[in-house]
Design a protein around this motif. Structure first.
Motif, PDB file in Angstrom:
ATOM      1  N   GLU A 288      75.953  10.869   4.451  1.00 27.71           N
ATOM      2  CA  GLU A 288      76.576   9.808   5.236  1.00 27.71           C
ATOM      3  C   GLU A 288      77.745  10.333   6.071  1.00 27.71           C
ATOM      4  OE1 GLU A 288      77.183   6.098   3.002  1.00 27.71           O
ATOM      5  OE2 GLU A 288      75.896   6.956   1.442  1.00 27.71           O
ATOM      6  N   ILE A 289      78.122  11.568   5.836  1.00 29.21           N
ATOM      7  CA  ILE A 289      79.251  12.165   6.552  1.00 29.21           C
ATOM      8  C   ILE A 289      78.800  13.312   7.437  1.00 29.21           C
ATOM      9  CG2 ILE A 289      81.515  13.258   6.274  1.00 29.21           C
ATOM     10  CD1 ILE A 289      81.585  11.946   3.457  1.00 29.21           C
ATOM     11  N   VAL A 290      77.967  14.177   6.894  1.00 30.23           N
ATOM     12  CA  VAL A 290      77.543  15.394   7.590  1.00 30.23           C
ATOM     13  C   VAL A 290      76.145  15.222   8.170  1.00 30.23           C
ATOM     14  CG1 VAL A 290      77.095  17.868   7.339  1.00 30.23           C
ATOM     15  CG2 VAL A 290      78.923  16.783   6.007  1.00 30.23           C
ATOM     16  N   ARG A 291      75.986  15.598   9.431  1.00 30.79           N
ATOM     17  CA  ARG A 291      74.665  15.606  10.066  1.00 30.79           C
ATOM     18  C   ARG A 291      74.088  17.017   9.910  1.00 30.79           C
ATOM     19  NH1 ARG A 291      76.719  13.599  15.822  1.00 30.79           N
ATOM     20  NH2 ARG A 291      78.103  15.350  15.326  1.00 30.79           N
ATOM     21  N   ASP A 292      73.039  17.119   9.118  1.00 31.34           N
ATOM     22  CA  ASP A 292      72.457  18.411   8.806  1.00 31.34           C
ATOM     23  C   ASP A 292      72.017  19.139  10.069  1.00 31.34           C
ATOM     24  OD1 ASP A 292      71.493  20.463   7.114  1.00 31.34           O
ATOM     25  OD2 ASP A 292      69.464  19.635   7.183  1.00 31.34           O
TER      26      ASP A 292
END
Length: 346
Positions: A288-292
């Protein structure tokens, strides 16, 4: 609006060094004041705020109770604070508490709405029963993953509001550094040992910053400290805001090997604000925080983390900073402002 912010008493608002929930309370409170609201902050007396401070204790409690692991002081002080807050309930349009389950018995005693933001883990036994039995507060999670253990229960969820960080204290660093960083509570579930293993496998130096609480000392001394021999691992200890920005901003990447149902992971947003990509295990709220592949890499295991570090040069540090802007204090306050208005108009 007239808003009561009720902070945990463990650390000052904001904390001088380590502290998650208190840091979020500080960011939210000061931004609400800047938006023109009349805010009263109930917190420890060594807090610093733009709001009207009601000092509940002279100092934050953590430095006292950390030396007395079985002390009930924090619970008693928190209950006394909540008693004082709810005696004054008619002075506020909304009471926003960050004081966990201790808030629940009080929230039903007034017709003033209570917003209760849950900052911790919700996978503990009997929490579902407690929230169902005492349902006078409007509950807010800090991630969708955080509330997953309580899925299916008839709880009074008012929303999900991701944490915010003070972006202006975390300067953007466009050029990557040459070391890896680990920042957080130095506990088994946070896996600083795994951070060391990943760094060693990549051949890069590692800087570790954080606090060792009394309950984690055995793990730290017996399992982590023996791994730290050598010049490739530097232990910094607790850091203040300036040191944090320097540590994160100067890194090639931040390692986040946390191996539990992480409710949020504030260091993820802080690292991205500095422009530093993160390499994280796929646990809790990380997705929910980091865009892979955009802000860093989300990994299944140690081997994937090592590979991700080798590929970290593909990540655009400007994109990391741009992503962090979503987790600003302005957005945090705006989300809660909408929630306050909705609840107080009922």
């Amino acid at each position: 609006m007239r808003i009561a912010q009720v902070a945990p008493l463990f650390e000052a608002v904001p904390p001088a060094r380590y502290g998650g929930a208190e840091r979020v309370v500080s960011t939210l409170t000061d931004e609400l004041v800047r938006r023109g609201h009349d805010v009263v902050l109930f917190a420890s007396g060594d807090s610093r705020t733009e709001a009207t401070l009601v000092p509940v204790t002279e100092h934050a409690l953590w430095r006292t109770i950390s030396q007395q692991p079985n002390s009930k002081l924090a619970r008693y002080q928190t209950l006394a604070m909540l008693s004082d807050v709810y005696r004054r309930a008619d002075e506020f349009d909304v009471i926003h508490a960050h004081t966990d389950v201790y808030t629940l018995p009080f929230a039903g005693l007034t017709d003033r709405p209570t917003v209760l933001t849950l900052h911790g883990r919700l996978d503990l036994p009997d929490l579902g029963w407690l929230f169902t039995r005492l349902n006078g507060a409007s509950l807010v999670s800090i991630s969708e993953a955080q509330r997953a253990p309580l899925a299916g229960l008839p709880l009074n969820w008012a929303g999900c509001v991701p944490n915010g960080v003070p972006i202006d204290t975390l300067a953007f660093r466009p050029e990557p550094g040459s070391y890896l960083a680990f920042l957080g509570r130095l506990a088994r579930e946070k896996r600083p040992d795994l951070a060391i293993a990943v760094a060693r496998a990549t051949g890069l130096p590692l800087k570790i910053a954080g606090v060792v609480h009394s309950v984690d000392r055995e793990y730290w001394h017996d399992e982590v400290e023996p791994m730290m021999a050598g010049a490739d691992v530097e232990f910094i200890g607790e850091v203040d805001d300036r040191q944090k920005a320097e540590l994160l901003g100067g890194a090639l990447a931040t390692l986040f090997p946390s191996d539990w149902l992480e409710p949020f992971g504030l260091v993820l947003a802080e690292s991205l604000a500095c422009g530093t990509p993160v390499v994280a295990l796929d646990r809790g709220a990380v997705r929910e925080i980091v865009r892979d592949g955009v802000d860093g890499y989300i990994c299944a295991d140690e081997a994937a983390m090592v590979e991700a570090v080798h590929n970290i040069g593909r990540i655009d540090r400007a994109a990391c900073r741009e992503r962090a802007l979503y987790f600003s204090g302005e957005r945090l306050a705006e989300d809660y402002e909408k929630l306050y208005i909705t609840l107080s108009s009922r």
